[in-house]
Design a protein around this motif. Structure first.
Motif, PDB file in Angstrom:
ATOM      1  N   ARG A 125       0.810  -1.221   0.000  1.00  0.00           N
ATOM      2  CA  ARG A 125       0.000   0.000   0.000  1.00  0.00           C
ATOM      3  C   ARG A 125       0.840   1.267   0.000  1.00  0.00           C
ATOM      4  N   GLY A 185      -4.840   3.966  -4.025  1.00  0.00           N
ATOM      5  CA  GLY A 185      -5.506   3.561  -2.790  1.00  0.00           C
ATOM      6  C   GLY A 185      -6.857   2.912  -3.019  1.00  0.00           C
ATOM      7  N   ASP A 219      -5.410   1.143  -0.212  1.00  0.00           N
ATOM      8  CA  ASP A 219      -4.944   1.677   1.068  1.00  0.00           C
ATOM      9  C   ASP A 219      -5.866   1.173   2.174  1.00  0.00           C
TER      10      ASP A 219
END
Length: 233
Positions: A125, A185, A219
């Motif tokens: 991430r 994300g 994310d």
């Protein structure tokens, strides 16, 4: 604050606080100060730590997370951070990612996509470009090997099933799982992601190496093609 750390009251010194009460009581800047150990003339390690953290406050990753996205040259722009300290800080960031993976690995189950997502979450991430990983499994769903197939834009015209299945056949794998990240994300699969998945699935059926899942990491979010019923080609 032009005092040295030694000139501060003992209750305000990060190192002594850690010894007495443990690292959990330290603020982010105090933890960083302990790692830095020394400041420069006129700037103690606590001030230096705050200066580093302030560089990230207006970014997408403020605070400690910002360190993972700063390059060594970026860190060296801070007065008092030379090459050695910059490398140390980058290594600490990498260590934190590996520790997160080590914690998640014993819970890794290829029947539960969330465990795979947790295993890769901290590693992927924070990546600023797309990384495609193939996990190679044996007949009992044990992990034989994990291999980075591509770094950069995951593009259907650049990634071919051949690259993936060359690795699978080399290690006598009977199943594969694809994992890649979206730096935005948002883990919502793109048309390109779906195209690659379909091509790999179809090729795997012909070769007897089954694509078990394709997991897209965002994310703190993920999407599993298997969970979403997107592997029924």
């Amino acid at each position: 604050m032009k005092q040295t750390i030694r000139e501060l009251p003992e209750s305000s010194r990060p190192y002594e606080k850690c010894l007495q009460w443990g690292p959990s009581v330290l603020s982010d800047s105090e933890l960083l100060a302990v790692i830095l150990r020394n400041g420069v003339q006129g700037t103690n390690s606590l001030v230096l730590a705050n200066q580093i953290l302030s560089l990230t406050k207006d970014t997408s990753y403020p605070g400690l997370l910002g360190l993972l996205h700063m390059s060594i040259p970026d860190l060296m722009k801070v007065n008092g951070i030379g090459k050695v300290k910059a490398v140390q800080l980058k290594c600490i960031g990498e260590l934190s990612k590996r520790m997160a993976s080590a914690v998640a690995r014993p819970r890794l189950s290829f029947n539960e996509p969330i465990t795979i997502a947790k295993y890769y979450m901290e590693h992927l991430r924070h990546e600023e470009q797309e990384v495609l990983i193939v996990m190679l499994l044996d007949g009992r769903n044990h992990l034989l090997k994990e291999e980075i197939i591509s770094r950069g834009t995951v593009n259907g015209t650049l990634i071919t099933p051949r690259e993936i299945f060359m690795e699978a056949l080399k290690y006598h794998a009977v199943g594969v799982v694809l994992v890649h990240n979206h730096p935005s994300g948002d883990p919502t699969p793109s048309e390109c992601d779906q195209e690659i998945t379909e091509r790999v699935y179809t090729s795997g059926e012909l070769l007897g190496v089954k694509l078990l899942d394709h997991i897209v990491i965002g994310d703190q979010k993920y999407i599993s093609f298997r969970e979403q019923g997107m592997l029924a080609y």
